[in-house]
Design a protein around this motif. Structure first.
Motif, short mmCIF file in Angstrom:
data_model
loop_
_atom_site.label_atom_id
_atom_site.label_comp_id
_atom_site.label_asym_id
_atom_site.label_seq_id
_atom_site.Cartn_x
_atom_site.Cartn_y
_atom_site.Cartn_z
N PRO A 169 0.80 -1.23 0.00
CA PRO A 169 0.00 0.00 0.00
C PRO A 169 0.84 1.28 0.00
O PRO A 169 0.35 2.34 -0.38
CB PRO A 169 -0.84 -0.12 1.27
CG PRO A 169 -0.12 -1.09 2.13
CD PRO A 169 0.61 -2.02 1.20
N ALA A 170 2.11 1.18 0.37
CA ALA A 170 2.99 2.35 0.36
C ALA A 170 3.63 2.57 -1.01
O ALA A 170 4.10 3.67 -1.31
CB ALA A 170 4.08 2.21 1.42
N ASP A 171 3.65 1.53 -1.84
CA ASP A 171 4.25 1.61 -3.17
C ASP A 171 3.54 0.61 -4.07
O ASP A 171 3.90 -0.56 -4.14
CB ASP A 171 5.75 1.28 -3.09
CG ASP A 171 6.44 1.28 -4.45
OD1 ASP A 171 5.77 1.54 -5.49
OD2 ASP A 171 7.65 1.02 -4.48
N ARG A 172 2.51 1.05 -4.77
CA ARG A 172 1.66 0.15 -5.55
C ARG A 172 2.38 -0.51 -6.72
O ARG A 172 1.86 -1.43 -7.32
CB ARG A 172 0.42 0.91 -6.04
CG ARG A 172 -0.46 1.32 -4.86
CD ARG A 172 -1.75 1.93 -5.28
NE ARG A 172 -2.52 1.01 -6.09
CZ ARG A 172 -3.30 1.38 -7.09
NH1 ARG A 172 -3.44 2.65 -7.40
NH2 ARG A 172 -3.98 0.49 -7.78
N GLY A 173 3.60 -0.10 -7.00
CA GLY A 173 4.40 -0.75 -8.03
C GLY A 173 5.19 -1.93 -7.49
O GLY A 173 5.94 -2.57 -8.23
N GLY A 222 3.52 0.52 8.21
CA GLY A 222 4.12 -0.52 7.38
C GLY A 222 4.34 -1.87 8.05
O GLY A 222 4.86 -2.79 7.42
N GLU A 223 3.92 -2.05 9.29
CA GLU A 223 4.06 -3.35 9.95
C GLU A 223 3.06 -4.33 9.34
O GLU A 223 1.89 -4.01 9.15
CB GLU A 223 3.80 -3.21 11.44
CG GLU A 223 3.94 -4.49 12.21
CD GLU A 223 3.63 -4.33 13.68
OE1 GLU A 223 3.09 -5.28 14.27
OE2 GLU A 223 3.90 -3.25 14.24
N VAL A 224 3.53 -5.55 9.03
CA VAL A 224 2.69 -6.57 8.38
C VAL A 224 2.39 -7.69 9.37
O VAL A 224 3.30 -8.22 10.00
CB VAL A 224 3.40 -7.15 7.14
CG1 VAL A 224 2.55 -8.24 6.50
CG2 VAL A 224 3.70 -6.04 6.13
#
Length: 170
Positions: free
Chosen positions: A70-74, A157-159
Protein backbone atom coordinates in the motif's frame (compact mmCIF):
# COMPACT_ATOMS: atom_id res chain seq x y z
CA UNK A 1 -20.36 -6.03 15.01
CA UNK A 2 -21.43 -3.04 12.90
CA UNK A 3 -18.03 -2.35 11.32
CA UNK A 4 -19.39 -2.72 7.80
CA UNK A 5 -22.34 -0.54 6.92
CA UNK A 6 -23.93 0.29 3.58
CA UNK A 7 -24.81 3.75 4.88
CA UNK A 8 -22.26 6.35 3.75
CA UNK A 9 -21.82 9.64 5.63
CA UNK A 10 -22.86 12.83 3.85
CA UNK A 11 -20.64 15.94 3.98
CA UNK A 12 -23.19 18.02 5.91
CA UNK A 13 -24.20 15.20 8.25
CA UNK A 14 -26.57 12.30 7.93
CA UNK A 15 -26.12 9.26 5.72
CA UNK A 16 -27.22 7.80 2.41
CA UNK A 17 -27.52 4.20 1.23
CA UNK A 18 -24.39 3.23 -0.71
CA UNK A 19 -24.18 -0.47 -1.74
CA UNK A 20 -20.90 -0.05 -3.66
CA UNK A 21 -19.01 -1.90 -0.90
CA UNK A 22 -21.05 -5.00 -1.73
CA UNK A 23 -21.86 -4.80 -5.43
CA UNK A 24 -18.42 -5.51 -6.88
CA UNK A 25 -17.91 -8.72 -4.88
CA UNK A 26 -21.47 -9.86 -5.43
CA UNK A 27 -21.42 -9.22 -9.19
CA UNK A 28 -17.99 -10.80 -9.64
CA UNK A 29 -19.09 -13.92 -7.74
CA UNK A 30 -22.10 -14.21 -10.05
CA UNK A 31 -19.86 -13.93 -13.14
CA UNK A 32 -17.49 -16.52 -11.64
CA UNK A 33 -20.45 -18.87 -11.18
CA UNK A 34 -20.94 -18.89 -14.94
CA UNK A 35 -17.24 -19.66 -15.47
CA UNK A 36 -17.28 -22.38 -12.79
CA UNK A 37 -20.06 -24.15 -14.67
CA UNK A 38 -17.77 -24.74 -17.67
CA UNK A 39 -16.43 -28.30 -17.19
CA UNK A 40 -12.72 -29.12 -17.26
CA UNK A 41 -11.56 -25.49 -17.23
CA UNK A 42 -9.86 -23.34 -14.62
CA UNK A 43 -10.60 -19.63 -14.30
CA UNK A 44 -9.29 -16.54 -12.57
CA UNK A 45 -11.34 -13.35 -12.63
CA UNK A 46 -9.88 -10.03 -11.47
CA UNK A 47 -12.32 -7.22 -10.68
CA UNK A 48 -10.40 -4.10 -9.79
CA UNK A 49 -7.84 -6.02 -7.74
CA UNK A 50 -10.31 -8.37 -6.07
CA UNK A 51 -9.75 -11.88 -7.40
CA UNK A 52 -11.89 -15.03 -7.56
CA UNK A 53 -10.58 -18.30 -8.97
CA UNK A 54 -11.75 -21.84 -9.53
CA UNK A 55 -10.19 -25.07 -10.65
CA UNK A 56 -11.74 -28.28 -11.96
CA UNK A 57 -8.44 -29.98 -12.70
CA UNK A 58 -5.98 -31.23 -10.09
CA UNK A 59 -3.08 -31.28 -12.59
CA UNK A 60 -2.84 -27.49 -13.01
CA UNK A 61 -0.87 -25.31 -10.62
CA UNK A 62 -2.70 -22.82 -8.41
CA UNK A 63 -3.04 -19.18 -9.41
CA UNK A 64 -0.42 -16.89 -7.87
CA UNK A 65 -2.00 -13.74 -6.48
CA UNK A 66 0.25 -10.76 -5.80
CA UNK A 67 -0.66 -8.35 -2.99
CA UNK A 68 0.31 -4.72 -3.63
CA UNK A 69 2.35 -2.82 -1.09
CA UNK A 70 0.00 0.00 0.00
CA UNK A 71 2.99 2.35 0.36
CA UNK A 72 4.25 1.61 -3.17
CA UNK A 73 1.66 0.15 -5.55
CA UNK A 74 4.40 -0.75 -8.03
CA UNK A 75 5.79 -3.30 -5.56
CA UNK A 76 4.33 -6.53 -4.18
CA UNK A 77 4.29 -6.98 -0.43
CA UNK A 78 3.41 -10.67 -0.66
CA UNK A 79 2.31 -13.47 -3.00
CA UNK A 80 -0.15 -16.25 -2.19
CA UNK A 81 -1.54 -19.25 -4.05
CA UNK A 82 -5.19 -19.84 -4.80
CA UNK A 83 -6.84 -22.83 -6.48
CA UNK A 84 -10.46 -22.12 -5.61
CA UNK A 85 -11.59 -19.10 -3.60
CA UNK A 86 -11.17 -15.37 -3.43
CA UNK A 87 -8.84 -12.56 -2.35
CA UNK A 88 -9.94 -8.98 -1.63
CA UNK A 89 -8.10 -5.94 -0.29
CA UNK A 90 -9.46 -2.81 1.35
CA UNK A 91 -7.41 0.30 2.00
CA UNK A 92 -6.70 3.81 0.84
CA UNK A 93 -3.85 3.27 -1.66
CA UNK A 94 -6.03 3.08 -4.79
CA UNK A 95 -9.10 5.18 -3.91
CA UNK A 96 -7.91 7.45 -1.11
CA UNK A 97 -10.04 7.97 1.98
CA UNK A 98 -13.35 6.17 1.46
CA UNK A 99 -13.71 3.83 4.45
CA UNK A 100 -15.26 5.32 7.58
CA UNK A 101 -15.36 4.27 11.20
CA UNK A 102 -19.12 3.73 11.70
CA UNK A 103 -18.85 4.66 15.37
CA UNK A 104 -17.39 8.13 14.74
CA UNK A 105 -18.45 8.83 11.13
CA UNK A 106 -14.84 9.90 10.47
CA UNK A 107 -12.31 8.26 8.14
CA UNK A 108 -10.85 5.02 9.50
CA UNK A 109 -7.26 5.39 10.70
CA UNK A 110 -4.40 3.18 11.80
CA UNK A 111 -4.12 0.79 8.85
CA UNK A 112 -2.80 0.99 5.29
CA UNK A 113 -4.57 -2.13 3.99
CA UNK A 114 -6.34 -5.35 4.93
CA UNK A 115 -6.40 -8.36 2.58
CA UNK A 116 -8.61 -11.41 3.11
CA UNK A 117 -8.42 -14.79 1.37
CA UNK A 118 -11.16 -17.39 1.66
CA UNK A 119 -14.14 -19.06 0.04
CA UNK A 120 -16.24 -16.02 -1.02
CA UNK A 121 -15.31 -12.78 -2.77
CA UNK A 122 -18.37 -10.98 -1.40
CA UNK A 123 -17.41 -11.86 2.17
CA UNK A 124 -13.66 -11.34 1.59
CA UNK A 125 -14.48 -7.78 0.56
CA UNK A 126 -16.86 -7.23 3.50
CA UNK A 127 -14.38 -8.64 6.05
CA UNK A 128 -11.47 -6.66 4.57
CA UNK A 129 -13.48 -3.43 4.74
CA UNK A 130 -14.75 -4.16 8.25
CA UNK A 131 -11.20 -4.98 9.35
CA UNK A 132 -9.90 -1.74 7.87
CA UNK A 133 -12.64 0.24 9.61
CA UNK A 134 -11.72 -1.41 12.95
CA UNK A 135 -8.19 -0.07 12.67
CA UNK A 136 -5.45 -1.45 14.92
CA UNK A 137 -7.82 -4.07 16.41
CA UNK A 138 -8.27 -5.72 12.99
CA UNK A 139 -5.65 -8.47 13.37
CA UNK A 140 -7.14 -9.71 16.65
CA UNK A 141 -10.67 -9.69 15.21
CA UNK A 142 -9.67 -11.35 11.91
CA UNK A 143 -7.81 -14.13 13.73
CA UNK A 144 -11.23 -15.22 15.05
CA UNK A 145 -12.70 -15.82 11.57
CA UNK A 146 -12.37 -19.56 10.87
CA UNK A 147 -11.63 -20.50 7.26
CA UNK A 148 -10.12 -17.12 6.39
CA UNK A 149 -6.56 -15.88 5.99
CA UNK A 150 -5.60 -12.24 6.40
CA UNK A 151 -2.72 -9.87 5.71
CA UNK A 152 -2.92 -6.64 7.73
CA UNK A 153 -0.62 -3.69 7.01
CA UNK A 154 -0.54 -0.88 9.57
CA UNK A 155 -0.14 2.77 8.63
CA UNK A 156 3.54 2.55 9.62
CA UNK A 157 4.12 -0.52 7.38
CA UNK A 158 4.06 -3.35 9.95
CA UNK A 159 2.69 -6.57 8.38
CA UNK A 160 0.69 -9.16 10.31
CA UNK A 161 -0.12 -12.51 8.68
CA UNK A 162 -3.04 -14.56 9.99
CA UNK A 163 -3.05 -18.12 8.59
CA UNK A 164 -1.55 -16.56 5.43
CA UNK A 165 -0.05 -19.10 3.01
CA UNK A 166 2.90 -17.42 1.34
CA UNK A 167 4.26 -19.28 -1.66
CA UNK A 168 7.06 -16.94 -2.70
CA UNK A 169 7.91 -13.76 -0.86
CA UNK A 170 8.81 -11.06 -3.41
Amino acid sequence: DGWFDAEAPLPGGGTRFDPTGLVKGWATERAAGVLAAVPDHDFCLNAGGDVIAGSHRADTPPWRIGIEDPADRGRLIDVTSLRTGAVATSGTAARGTHIYDPRTGRPAVGLASVTLAGPSLLWADVYATAGFARGPDAARWLSGLPGWSALVVTADGEVTRIRWAVTVAP
